[in-house]
Structure formats: C-alpha cells, structure tokens
Motif scaffolding. Structure first.
Motif, mmCIF file in Angstrom:
data_model
loop_
_atom_site.group_PDB
_atom_site.id
_atom_site.type_symbol
_atom_site.label_atom_id
_atom_site.label_comp_id
_atom_site.label_asym_id
_atom_site.label_seq_id
_atom_site.Cartn_x
_atom_site.Cartn_y
_atom_site.Cartn_z
ATOM 1 N N ASP A 157 0.754 -1.237 0.084
ATOM 2 C CA ASP A 157 0.047 0.011 0.073
ATOM 3 C C ASP A 157 0.935 1.218 -0.014
ATOM 4 O OD1 ASP A 157 -2.219 -1.594 0.257
ATOM 5 O OD2 ASP A 157 -2.715 -1.369 2.232
ATOM 6 N N ARG B 268 -9.378 1.329 1.038
ATOM 7 C CA ARG B 268 -9.472 1.471 2.464
ATOM 8 C C ARG B 268 -8.475 0.357 3.346
ATOM 9 N NH1 ARG B 268 -13.180 5.240 4.110
ATOM 10 N NH2 ARG B 268 -12.208 5.143 5.916
ATOM 11 N N GLY B 269 -7.967 0.593 4.337
ATOM 12 C CA GLY B 269 -6.982 -0.287 5.106
ATOM 13 C C GLY B 269 -6.881 0.170 6.445
ATOM 14 N N GLU B 270 -6.331 -0.479 7.248
ATOM 15 C CA GLU B 270 -6.070 -0.258 8.802
ATOM 16 C C GLU B 270 -5.174 1.194 8.680
ATOM 17 O OE1 GLU B 270 -4.162 -3.391 10.735
ATOM 18 O OE2 GLU B 270 -5.526 -4.756 10.298
ATOM 19 N N ALA B 271 -5.595 1.952 9.629
ATOM 20 C CA ALA B 271 -4.941 3.351 9.743
ATOM 21 C C ALA B 271 -3.271 3.280 10.039
ATOM 22 C CB ALA B 271 -5.534 4.062 10.974
ATOM 23 N N ARG B 272 -2.548 3.855 9.257
ATOM 24 C CA ARG B 272 -1.218 4.021 9.273
ATOM 25 C C ARG B 272 -0.625 4.979 8.520
ATOM 26 N NH1 ARG B 272 -2.197 -0.650 6.465
ATOM 27 N NH2 ARG B 272 -1.205 -1.049 4.226
ATOM 28 N N THR C 207 -6.220 6.047 6.284
ATOM 29 C CA THR C 207 -6.664 4.978 6.167
ATOM 30 C C THR C 207 -7.072 4.540 4.525
ATOM 31 O OG1 THR C 207 -8.861 5.843 6.363
ATOM 32 C CG2 THR C 207 -7.842 4.871 8.149
ATOM 33 N N ARG D 99 -6.490 -14.167 15.873
ATOM 34 C CA ARG D 99 -7.574 -13.258 15.862
ATOM 35 C C ARG D 99 -8.598 -14.197 16.479
ATOM 36 N NH1 ARG D 99 -8.603 -11.527 9.508
ATOM 37 N NH2 ARG D 99 -7.192 -9.688 9.535
#
Length: 395
Positions: free
Chosen positions: A118, A136-140, A144, A225
């Motif tokens: 990404d 969209r993806g995990e915040a970094r 996002t 998970r």
C-alpha cells in the motif's frame, strides 16, 4: 535489454545506464511525446530524474536548464494516462519486468512470494466513484486510504526480482488477483517450489482456491484473531505443533485447513525475551519440519526490503490521477529489476561454484546518481539565479 557488444560489457558508465533504462521504457510503454520542444526521450528522462531524486516533475523541470516546461510534461501524461488505461499500463509494466529476468532463473524450482503493498494517499476522493482506485485499510502513516498493488517476487539467495504486478481496485476480489499472479509466474516458465503469501491473503476464498490446485504448495501467515474458535485459541502449549483449524465467516462459510503453530521468543531491546506465537496455513507441505517453517517463511521478508528500495526510486505527485500514481509504482519496481539485471550483466564474478555478483560495487543510490548525472549532462542544470529587475520600494 538491448544487445551489448563485447567491447561494451567491460564497463558500466552513467551514459550506458541511461541508454539501457530508457530503451527498456520506450520499448514496453506507450507513452510518447512528439511536440516541437518535447519528445518521447524528454518525457522519460524527466520521469527518471524525478524517480531517482524521489521528487516531483515540477522540481525537476525547475532544476534542469533546457528541459521542456513542467506543464508540457504533465499535459502529455494527463492526456495518455487515464483511469481507463490502467489495464494497459499494468500489462506494459509486466512486460518490462519480465524483460529483465535472466535466463538462468528457470534452471531450478524457485520460492515465490506474493504480497500486497500500500502507498498512502491523503486526498478526499469519492470512494463510490468507479474511477476511484483508492482502497481502504487499517490506519497507518496518518491515513486509512491507500493505492494498492499486489506483486509476485522470486526468492533466490540474494536475487530479488519482481515477476509480476497487479494494480488493485477497491472492488477487486483477492482470488482472481492471486490466480492472475500465479498464471503470470507460470507464463514466465519458472518452476515453483513453493508460494509464500502475506497474511492479507489469508481469507477463506483464497485458501479454498489454493487448496483445490493440484500440486501447489503454499505457506500463508495467519493473523491471530478471536478468543473462542479463532486462531488466537491455538496459541497454547509448551511446544510447536501441527493441527487442523476451521476458519469461519458469515459471508463465506467455513473451511478447514492444516496449520502449523510455532512457539518462539522475540528478543527485546532490554535483553529479555518475550513469548510469541505464529500461525501458518501449510497447504501441501506435510514434509516440512516444524523448525523449518518459520525460517522458510522469514525468507519472504526480503520482499519488504524491496519495498524500501522502491521508495528510493519512486517519484512523488500530488495529482489525483490513479494511472500516474500506478506509473510511479510500476516504474520504481522496474528500476529495481534493471538495477539487479545490470549486476548480472556487468558485475558477475568469475570462478567455479554458484553464480556470484559484486553487489557492493553498484548500490541502488549509485544507479540513481548515474541516471541523474547522465540526464544533467544532456540538459544542464541551473546554477545561477538572476534576481528579477524590480525597482526597490520607496521608504
């Protein structure tokens, strides 16, 4: 890569580096410029300079003396790089990447890594627009939103060649992406020992498709998970072990696959150790010893180093044009392949035993300097700034 006469093989110069790189680009990409002041070679030389300097087209055109204006360069790119042509751009990138692969790469079965990468995006585009390629993806890194690509990479000692790239649309499903990457690997004529997949591919559709492929061996990292029925529940006991685990999803149902649970320790900076559990889905790998699973999978981390190298040769842009952003990503991957191919063409060490190259004699930063110096010799650089002839203000 263009043919090289024996007299040219001895030394690699900055001018020769530019000629080889530019020939590959002009051969496989359709970008062109046939204006009065701007030609195709000017277009590619500006892009290469921006990539080597990790900067913007505007900055390059303001630094080089006789180069075409930045608005002219951007005009050609805007006209030819449209969202509708991203598929053509992807095919051009894959042809160019394949052109740099050495023939000896198909001598023996290789280990191939598949990965998702990404690039952060800080714009506010409408994500419902079909021409929007922002995922969209995990915040970094403060966002996002990302432009995403999937790559297939060969792992062979210190050789890190990108085999194929797929530009990912937010509505794309992962199984077709994996199928296309594997199909491109097979089209290159490479015998595959095993595939190593990032945890982003650990989904029921992808695992189900991989499990149905006869003779396909794969090792996929599974994220920890859930507490009850999830992979986190496998993190128990005093030693590593094999078992079967059932992944469940309200959308895709359930799938039972063989997994390997590794109990290991991570060394902290204070000298202490911290217990760490790792879970891998091992498809068609019953003979792989437990102590070799983590060691084998860690080899795919070489792909992470390739992304760090990618950032050293990726041009920057603030444009919202997704095709231009993917061009910068594909160009960076291609420069990495060309860099390694130049090692094996010019810096291969003689002698018996395995093939070796003098990697330390030609770093990636030096390749960037070679490209910049050769292009600066063509256009010259602005070394003097004349102040504007403005009358001083009255006090």
């Amino acid at each position: 890569m263009p043919k090289i006469t024996p007299s040219q093989v001895d030394k690699l110069t900055d001018q020769r580096t530019l000629e080889i790189t530019q020939a590959v680009l002009e051969q496989h990409f359709d970008l062109s410029a046939e204006g009065y002041l701007c030609h195709t070679s000017d277009l590619w030389q500006v892009l290469l300079t921006a990539a080597a300097r990790q900067t913007y087209i505007e900055t390059v055109c303001h630094d080089l003396d006789t180069v075409p204006d930045s608005n002219t360069i951007r005009g050609y790119l805007k006209e030819q790089l449209t969202p509708a042509r991203i598929g053509d751009l992807q095919r051009a990138c894959n042809r160019a990447l394949a052109s740099q692969l050495p023939t000896w790469l198909s001598d023996h079965p290789k280990e191939i890594a598949l990965d998702l990468h990404d690039e952060p995006y800080y714009g506010k585009d409408d994500l419902t627009d079909p021409d929007c390629w922002v995922c969209r993806g995990e915040a970094r890194q403060g966002t996002t939103r990302f432009y995403r690509c999937a790559t297939a990479y060969v792992l062979h000692k210190d050789v890190r060649f990108t085999l194929a790239v797929e530009f990912v649309h937010p509505e794309d499903d992962l199984p077709p992406i994996v199928r296309r990457l594997i199909r491109r690997v097979k089209a290159l004529g490479l015998a595959v020992k095993s595939y190593y997949l990032d945890k982003g591919f650990c989904t029921i559709p992808v695992l189900g498709w991989l499990d149905q492929q006869p003779g396909l061996s794969a090792l996929i990292a599974a994220p920890l998970r859930g507490k009850k029925g999830g992979t986190r529940a496998l993190a128990q006991g005093q030693r590593s072990y094999r078992t079967h685990h059932t992944f469940r999803s309200t959308q895709y149902g359930q799938l039972s696959v063989p997994v390997v649970v590794i109990r290991t320790f991570r060394h902290l900076k204070n000298g202490r150790r911290k217990l760490e559990w790792l879970v891998y889905v091992a498809l068609n790998r019953p003979d792989l010893p437990l102590r070799q699973v983590r060691k084998r999978y860690r080899r795919r981390f070489g792909i992470e180093s390739s992304y760090r190298l990618l950032e050293q040769v990726r041009g920057r842009t603030t444009a919202r044009n997704p095709a231009l952003r993917f061009l910068w990503m594909g160009l960076a991957l291609l420069i990495g392949n060309i860099w390694i191919a130049l090692h094996w063409r010019y810096l291969q060490q003689r002698g018996s035993g395995p093939r070796r190259v003098a990697r330390e004699h030609f770093r990636l930063a030096q390749l960037c300097q070679f490209l910049c110096r050769a292009i600066e010799a063509i256009y010259g650089v602005i070394a003097i700034i004349d102040p504007p002839n403005v009358k001083p203000a009255k006090l």
